[in-house]
Motif scaffolding. Sequence first.
Motif, PDB file in Angstrom:
ATOM      1  N   GLN A   1     -44.023 -32.084  32.724  1.00 16.24           N
ATOM      2  CA  GLN A   1     -42.811 -32.390  32.037  1.00 16.24           C
ATOM      3  C   GLN A   1     -43.069 -32.452  30.535  1.00 16.24           C
ATOM      4  OE1 GLN A   1     -41.017 -36.151  33.008  1.00 16.24           O
ATOM      5  NE2 GLN A   1     -39.141 -35.687  31.897  1.00 16.24           N
ATOM      6  N   VAL A   2     -42.338 -31.630  29.793  1.00 10.61           N
ATOM      7  CA  VAL A   2     -42.416 -31.616  28.346  1.00 10.61           C
ATOM      8  C   VAL A   2     -41.013 -31.832  27.798  1.00 10.61           C
ATOM      9  CG1 VAL A   2     -43.001 -30.316  26.283  1.00 10.61           C
ATOM     10  CG2 VAL A   2     -44.387 -30.069  28.345  1.00 10.61           C
ATOM     11  N   ALA A  24     -42.422 -33.870  20.335  1.00 15.32           N
ATOM     12  CA  ALA A  24     -42.790 -33.544  21.702  1.00 15.32           C
ATOM     13  C   ALA A  24     -43.356 -34.757  22.413  1.00 15.32           C
ATOM     14  CB  ALA A  24     -43.800 -32.404  21.731  1.00 15.32           C
ATOM     15  N   SER A  25     -43.067 -34.843  23.689  1.00 18.62           N
ATOM     16  CA  SER A  25     -43.541 -35.967  24.484  1.00 18.62           C
ATOM     17  C   SER A  25     -44.930 -35.751  25.056  1.00 18.62           C
ATOM     18  CB  SER A  25     -42.572 -36.238  25.633  1.00 18.62           C
ATOM     19  OG  SER A  25     -42.526 -35.141  26.532  1.00 18.62           O
ATOM     20  N   VAL A  26     -45.359 -34.520  25.120  1.00 20.14           N
ATOM     21  CA  VAL A  26     -46.600 -34.188  25.798  1.00 20.14           C
ATOM     22  C   VAL A  26     -47.799 -34.509  24.912  1.00 20.14           C
ATOM     23  CG1 VAL A  26     -46.569 -31.789  25.014  1.00 20.14           C
ATOM     24  CG2 VAL A  26     -47.839 -32.408  27.086  1.00 20.14           C
ATOM     25  N   SER A  27     -48.838 -35.011  25.546  1.00 17.52           N
ATOM     26  CA  SER A  27     -50.034 -35.400  24.811  1.00 17.52           C
ATOM     27  C   SER A  27     -50.912 -34.218  24.444  1.00 17.52           C
ATOM     28  CB  SER A  27     -50.847 -36.405  25.632  1.00 17.52           C
ATOM     29  OG  SER A  27     -51.259 -35.849  26.862  1.00 17.52           O
ATOM     30  N   ILE A  28     -50.697 -33.087  25.102  1.00 26.58           N
ATOM     31  CA  ILE A  28     -51.465 -31.889  24.789  1.00 26.58           C
ATOM     32  C   ILE A  28     -50.621 -30.906  23.980  1.00 26.58           C
ATOM     33  CG2 ILE A  28     -53.052 -32.085  26.722  1.00 26.58           C
ATOM     34  CD1 ILE A  28     -51.292 -30.062  28.223  1.00 26.58           C
ATOM     35  N   ALA A  97     -41.514 -24.889  22.906  1.00 24.93           N
ATOM     36  CA  ALA A  97     -42.949 -25.042  23.100  1.00 24.93           C
ATOM     37  C   ALA A  97     -43.375 -24.129  24.224  1.00 24.93           C
ATOM     38  CB  ALA A  97     -43.308 -26.488  23.415  1.00 24.93           C
ATOM     39  N   ARG A  98     -44.376 -23.329  23.969  1.00 28.45           N
ATOM     40  CA  ARG A  98     -44.819 -22.335  24.939  1.00 28.45           C
ATOM     41  C   ARG A  98     -46.312 -22.476  25.179  1.00 28.45           C
ATOM     42  NH1 ARG A  98     -43.059 -16.368  23.704  1.00 28.45           N
ATOM     43  NH2 ARG A  98     -41.120 -17.264  24.537  1.00 28.45           N
ATOM     44  N   TYR A 108     -40.554 -24.567  27.161  1.00 30.05           N
ATOM     45  CA  TYR A 108     -39.761 -25.784  27.165  1.00 30.05           C
ATOM     46  C   TYR A 108     -38.889 -25.795  25.918  1.00 30.05           C
ATOM     47  CZ  TYR A 108     -43.315 -26.987  30.575  1.00 30.05           C
ATOM     48  OH  TYR A 108     -44.162 -26.970  31.659  1.00 30.05           O
ATOM     49  N   TRP A 109     -37.668 -26.285  26.086  1.00 29.45           N
ATOM     50  CA  TRP A 109     -36.684 -26.258  25.008  1.00 29.45           C
ATOM     51  C   TRP A 109     -36.099 -27.631  24.753  1.00 29.45           C
ATOM     52  CZ3 TRP A 109     -35.656 -21.800  22.288  1.00 29.45           C
ATOM     53  CH2 TRP A 109     -36.111 -20.598  22.856  1.00 29.45           C
TER      54      TRP A 109
END
Length: 119
Positions: A1-2, A24-28, A97-98, A108-109
């Motif tokens: 989930q992003v 962005a929520s993602v840690s990576i 984000a790709r 992700y949009w």
Amino acid sequence: QVQLVESGGDFVQPGGSLRLSCAASVSIFSSYNVGWYRQAPGKRRELVAQITSGGRVNYADSGKGRFTISRDNAKNTAYLQMNSLKPEDTAVYYCNARRWIRFSSYDYWGQGTKVTVST
């Protein structure tokens, strides 16, 4: 989930400037390529600028010399600095984000942020 959240869109007069942010929520987040796209009323969504995970940037002709894309991986945020705005820049701007896994991409949009350039 992003999850991506854009902000910074506003009403601005021609010649003005705005800085859009994409959180962005993602840690990576640093592993993702990031793109800014826009969609004007009645038109297809189009690329504005891209920045790779390695920091390489690309711009569409529409924004060359006026727009600057950047990222701060420590903050999991990407930016689009827009200067010398024109009425034709009016659109909803989306962050993408790709991530590439082998030969497949996963996108992700965000929900978009509206930019209006007008007198």
